[in-house]
Design a protein around this motif. Structure first.
Motif, PDB file in Angstrom:
ATOM      1  N   GLN A  21     129.432  43.552 134.405  1.00 20.52           N
ATOM      2  CA  GLN A  21     128.396  43.954 133.468  1.00 20.52           C
ATOM      3  C   GLN A  21     127.204  43.002 133.529  1.00 20.52           C
ATOM      4  O   GLN A  21     126.065  43.405 133.302  1.00 20.52           O
ATOM      5  CB  GLN A  21     128.955  44.015 132.039  1.00 20.52           C
ATOM      6  N   SER A  22     127.473  41.750 133.877  1.00 21.70           N
ATOM      7  CA  SER A  22     126.398  40.755 133.987  1.00 21.70           C
ATOM      8  C   SER A  22     125.518  40.998 135.208  1.00 21.70           C
ATOM      9  O   SER A  22     124.461  40.389 135.337  1.00 21.70           O
ATOM     10  CB  SER A  22     126.987  39.337 134.050  1.00 21.70           C
ATOM     11  N   PHE A  23     125.989  41.855 136.129  1.00 20.59           N
ATOM     12  CA  PHE A  23     125.186  42.206 137.306  1.00 20.59           C
ATOM     13  C   PHE A  23     124.148  43.290 136.982  1.00 20.59           C
ATOM     14  O   PHE A  23     123.264  43.554 137.792  1.00 20.59           O
ATOM     15  CB  PHE A  23     126.073  42.738 138.438  1.00 20.59           C
ATOM     16  N   VAL A  24     124.289  43.923 135.842  1.00 17.68           N
ATOM     17  CA  VAL A  24     123.449  45.079 135.514  1.00 17.68           C
ATOM     18  C   VAL A  24     122.084  44.601 135.029  1.00 17.68           C
ATOM     19  O   VAL A  24     121.990  43.799 134.102  1.00 17.68           O
ATOM     20  CB  VAL A  24     124.119  45.946 134.435  1.00 17.68           C
ATOM     21  N   PRO A  25     121.002  45.083 135.639  1.00 20.82           N
ATOM     22  CA  PRO A  25     119.670  44.671 135.201  1.00 20.82           C
ATOM     23  C   PRO A  25     119.290  45.342 133.887  1.00 20.82           C
ATOM     24  O   PRO A  25     119.754  46.444 133.573  1.00 20.82           O
ATOM     25  CB  PRO A  25     118.764  45.161 136.337  1.00 20.82           C
ATOM     26  N   ASP A  26     118.433  44.685 133.122  1.00 24.52           N
ATOM     27  CA  ASP A  26     117.894  45.324 131.930  1.00 24.52           C
ATOM     28  C   ASP A  26     116.895  46.408 132.315  1.00 24.52           C
ATOM     29  O   ASP A  26     116.858  47.474 131.719  1.00 24.52           O
ATOM     30  CB  ASP A  26     117.200  44.275 131.046  1.00 24.52           C
ATOM     31  N   TYR A  27     116.083  46.102 133.333  1.00 25.28           N
ATOM     32  CA  TYR A  27     115.021  47.018 133.745  1.00 25.28           C
ATOM     33  C   TYR A  27     115.046  47.195 135.263  1.00 25.28           C
ATOM     34  O   TYR A  27     115.518  46.322 135.994  1.00 25.28           O
ATOM     35  CB  TYR A  27     113.650  46.482 133.318  1.00 25.28           C
ATOM     36  N   VAL A  28     114.497  48.321 135.713  1.00 25.19           N
ATOM     37  CA  VAL A  28     114.428  48.617 137.140  1.00 25.19           C
ATOM     38  C   VAL A  28     113.034  49.152 137.456  1.00 25.19           C
ATOM     39  O   VAL A  28     112.481  49.968 136.702  1.00 25.19           O
ATOM     40  CB  VAL A  28     115.483  49.660 137.560  1.00 25.19           C
ATOM     41  N   VAL A  29     112.450  48.669 138.568  1.00 26.18           N
ATOM     42  CA  VAL A  29     111.199  49.222 139.089  1.00 26.18           C
ATOM     43  C   VAL A  29     111.389  49.510 140.567  1.00 26.18           C
ATOM     44  O   VAL A  29     112.226  48.897 141.225  1.00 26.18           O
ATOM     45  CB  VAL A  29     110.001  48.264 138.897  1.00 26.18           C
ATOM     46  N   ASP A  30     110.623  50.451 141.076  1.00 22.80           N
ATOM     47  CA  ASP A  30     110.678  50.711 142.510  1.00 22.80           C
ATOM     48  C   ASP A  30     110.171  49.505 143.292  1.00 22.80           C
ATOM     49  O   ASP A  30     110.716  49.149 144.334  1.00 22.80           O
ATOM     50  CB  ASP A  30     109.848  51.947 142.863  1.00 22.80           C
ATOM     51  N   SER A  31     109.121  48.879 142.791  1.00 27.76           N
ATOM     52  CA  SER A  31     108.492  47.715 143.422  1.00 27.76           C
ATOM     53  C   SER A  31     107.729  46.967 142.343  1.00 27.76           C
ATOM     54  O   SER A  31     107.327  47.565 141.329  1.00 27.76           O
ATOM     55  CB  SER A  31     107.524  48.169 144.525  1.00 27.76           C
ATOM     56  N   ILE A  32     107.504  45.679 142.543  1.00 25.95           N
ATOM     57  CA  ILE A  32     106.721  44.980 141.527  1.00 25.95           C
ATOM     58  C   ILE A  32     105.270  45.449 141.548  1.00 25.95           C
ATOM     59  O   ILE A  32     104.504  45.138 140.629  1.00 25.95           O
ATOM     60  CB  ILE A  32     106.811  43.443 141.658  1.00 25.95           C
ATOM     61  N   ALA A  33     104.891  46.209 142.574  1.00 24.76           N
ATOM     62  CA  ALA A  33     103.561  46.828 142.562  1.00 24.76           C
ATOM     63  C   ALA A  33     103.411  47.774 141.377  1.00 24.76           C
ATOM     64  O   ALA A  33     102.277  48.111 140.982  1.00 24.76           O
ATOM     65  CB  ALA A  33     103.314  47.570 143.870  1.00 24.76           C
ATOM     66  N   ASP A  34     104.538  48.203 140.776  1.00 24.62           N
ATOM     67  CA  ASP A  34     104.479  49.053 139.593  1.00 24.62           C
ATOM     68  C   ASP A  34     103.819  48.340 138.416  1.00 24.62           C
ATOM     69  O   ASP A  34     103.456  48.988 137.425  1.00 24.62           O
ATOM     70  CB  ASP A  34     105.883  49.510 139.196  1.00 24.62           C
ATOM     71  N   PHE A  35     103.667  47.001 138.513  1.00 28.50           N
ATOM     72  CA  PHE A  35     102.976  46.256 137.465  1.00 28.50           C
ATOM     73  C   PHE A  35     101.470  46.550 137.464  1.00 28.50           C
ATOM     74  O   PHE A  35     100.803  46.411 136.430  1.00 28.50           O
ATOM     75  CB  PHE A  35     103.158  44.746 137.673  1.00 28.50           C
ATOM     76  N   LEU A  36     100.910  46.924 138.602  1.00 27.57           N
ATOM     77  CA  LEU A  36      99.462  47.005 138.741  1.00 27.57           C
ATOM     78  C   LEU A  36      98.817  47.996 137.783  1.00 27.57           C
ATOM     79  O   LEU A  36      97.808  47.665 137.127  1.00 27.57           O
ATOM     80  CB  LEU A  36      99.099  47.329 140.189  1.00 27.57           C
ATOM     81  N   PRO A  37      99.347  49.222 137.625  1.00 28.85           N
ATOM     82  CA  PRO A  37      98.734  50.127 136.636  1.00 28.85           C
ATOM     83  C   PRO A  37      98.802  49.581 135.210  1.00 28.85           C
ATOM     84  O   PRO A  37      97.906  49.854 134.393  1.00 28.85           O
ATOM     85  CB  PRO A  37      99.558  51.408 136.782  1.00 28.85           C
ATOM     86  N   ALA A  38      99.861  48.812 134.908  1.00 31.45           N
ATOM     87  CA  ALA A  38      99.995  48.243 133.570  1.00 31.45           C
ATOM     88  C   ALA A  38      98.891  47.231 133.296  1.00 31.45           C
ATOM     89  O   ALA A  38      98.411  47.112 132.154  1.00 31.45           O
ATOM     90  CB  ALA A  38     101.371  47.602 133.412  1.00 31.45           C
ATOM     91  N   PHE A  39      98.490  46.474 134.299  1.00 32.82           N
ATOM     92  CA  PHE A  39      97.385  45.539 134.128  1.00 32.82           C
ATOM     93  C   PHE A  39      96.111  46.288 133.748  1.00 32.82           C
ATOM     94  O   PHE A  39      95.329  45.824 132.913  1.00 32.82           O
ATOM     95  CB  PHE A  39      97.138  44.737 135.405  1.00 32.82           C
ATOM     96  N   GLU A  40      95.901  47.460 134.363  1.00 35.30           N
ATOM     97  CA  GLU A  40      94.705  48.240 134.070  1.00 35.30           C
ATOM     98  C   GLU A  40      94.710  48.708 132.614  1.00 35.30           C
ATOM     99  O   GLU A  40      93.664  48.749 131.960  1.00 35.30           O
ATOM    100  CB  GLU A  40      94.628  49.437 135.012  1.00 35.30           C
ATOM    101  N   GLU A  41      95.906  49.026 132.094  1.00 34.49           N
ATOM    102  CA  GLU A  41      96.005  49.440 130.697  1.00 34.49           C
ATOM    103  C   GLU A  41      95.665  48.301 129.744  1.00 34.49           C
ATOM    104  O   GLU A  41      95.163  48.521 128.640  1.00 34.49           O
ATOM    105  CB  GLU A  41      97.422  49.940 130.375  1.00 34.49           C
ATOM    106  N   LEU A  42      95.953  47.050 130.179  1.00 35.08           N
ATOM    107  CA  LEU A  42      95.692  45.900 129.340  1.00 35.08           C
ATOM    108  C   LEU A  42      94.214  45.546 129.283  1.00 35.08           C
ATOM    109  O   LEU A  42      93.762  44.843 128.373  1.00 35.08           O
ATOM    110  CB  LEU A  42      96.494  44.689 129.831  1.00 35.08           C
ATOM    111  N   ASP A  43      93.450  45.971 130.270  1.00 34.12           N
ATOM    112  CA  ASP A  43      92.020  45.615 130.343  1.00 34.12           C
ATOM    113  C   ASP A  43      91.192  46.482 129.391  1.00 34.12           C
ATOM    114  O   ASP A  43      91.568  47.576 129.020  1.00 34.12           O
ATOM    115  CB  ASP A  43      91.514  45.798 131.777  1.00 34.12           C
TER     116      ASP A  43
END
Length: 322
Positions: A300-322
């Motif tokens: 159970q400790s191997f299970v991630p809290d969150y999953v993304v296809d790539s950390i590039a998925d962060f980029l649209p979120a940065f745009e939302e913050l601006d």
């Protein structure tokens, strides 16, 4: 944000506004390198932009890698070469660097270290002021005139009386003689037995794999009947290194991003960090789902809290913050 987006936890595929909430909630980001930020000499698309933006926005960013083959200075050059232009050496916590810190500051070893490993380990030990047997001392024997003789074996080689620790890391020049010498040194129960990491293998091109440091450590554990103290992930020591050098690092405000469930996610769990699996490396969503259904607490400790296809998925979120 209480460790989860919208109160959910475990294998949660996040995107868009969910990632934005994470970016707002966390002030410290820990990244594995291989499989997360790059593959060999090619950056994961979008990864440099994510890391540079996080640093530019004042987030604390650290890099925790079990790869012991490079000293931190070489990592800085690689980061820059691949487009991660704002990374500084003090942000990099490799297993070779943390092993040197452990030997110097925790074990306070008084004597020499016998190294199974490469240049990255030796450079970090040297910079930390930790004495170790030079490579030629490990592999050669001398004749009566002090000249090196070929074909040294465990029957005729010299053994140092001053070895107080054995450190095992990745070693593509591994020999039976190194294994035999290390086994002899570890007959002394007061000789420390350390491993930079316990990774079993690493992926290569065309489906091939490279045996990891864990294979060499396992051979020595069988030979000696002893268990190594593992410095790298999933051990807590890398996070303790970060906390000791940077004040105010709060586990609740940290996100660990990695590509290997049994190493990166377990490391985050062991340290009380929220975890994120990126699918650009070793582990995939199906692997995480299998562990999520397990009744074993360790799995159970191997299970991630969150999953993304790539950390590039962060980029649209940065745009939302601006």
């Amino acid at each position: 944000m209480d460790g989860a987006v919208g109160g959910l936890k475990g294998c949660l595929k996040v995107r868009g506004s969910q990632i934005r909430h994470l970016l707002e909630a966390k002030d410290t980001f820990l990244f594995d390198c291989d499989g997360v930020l790059w593959h060999g000499e090619k950056a994961v698309p979008g990864a440099p932009g994510v890391v540079n933006t996080l640093i530019g926005r004042g987030k604390r960013v650290f890099f925790v890698t079990n790869n012991s083959t490079r000293p931190r200075e070489n990592y800085v050059h690689k980061f820059y070469r691949l487009g991660f232009t704002d990374v500084r050496r003090e942000q990099i916590f490799s297993s070779s660097y943390c092993s040197a810190v452990y030997l110097r500051d925790v074990a306070r070893v008084r004597g020499q270290v016998f190294v199974i490993g490469g240049k990255g380990i030796r450079d970090e030990l040297r910079e930390a002021g930790v004495p170790f047997l030079q490579e030629e001392e490990q592999e050669r024997r001398l004749d009566v005139d002090g000249q090196p003789q070929p074909d040294a074996t465990i029957f005729n080689c010299d053994l140092s009386a001053d070895v107080k620790a054995v450190l095992v890391g990745h070693d593509d020049q591994f020999t039976f003689l190194k294994l035999a010498k290390a086994s002899c040194y570890l007959k002394d129960p007061d000789c420390l037995f350390l491993a930079t990491d316990n990774d079993p293998w690493h992926p290569l091109k065309d489906g091939r794999i490279l045996p990891g440091s864990g294979c060499l450590t396992a051979a020595l554990e069988v030979a000696t009947g002893r268990k190594a103290t593992v410095i790298g992930k999933p051990s807590r020591f890398m996070f303790e290194c970060i906390s000791s050098q940077f004040s105010g690092v709060d586990p609740a405000q940290c996100l660990m991003v990695g590509d290997r469930l049994e190493t990166d996610m377990l490391f985050g769990s062991n340290c009380g960090l929220d975890t994120m699996l990126t699918l650009t490396g070793v582990s995939q969503m199906e692997d995480a789902e299998v562990y999520s259904k397990s009744e074993r607490s360790t799995e159970q400790s191997f299970v991630p809290d969150y999953v993304v296809d790539s950390i590039a998925d962060f980029l649209p979120a940065f745009e939302e913050l601006d």
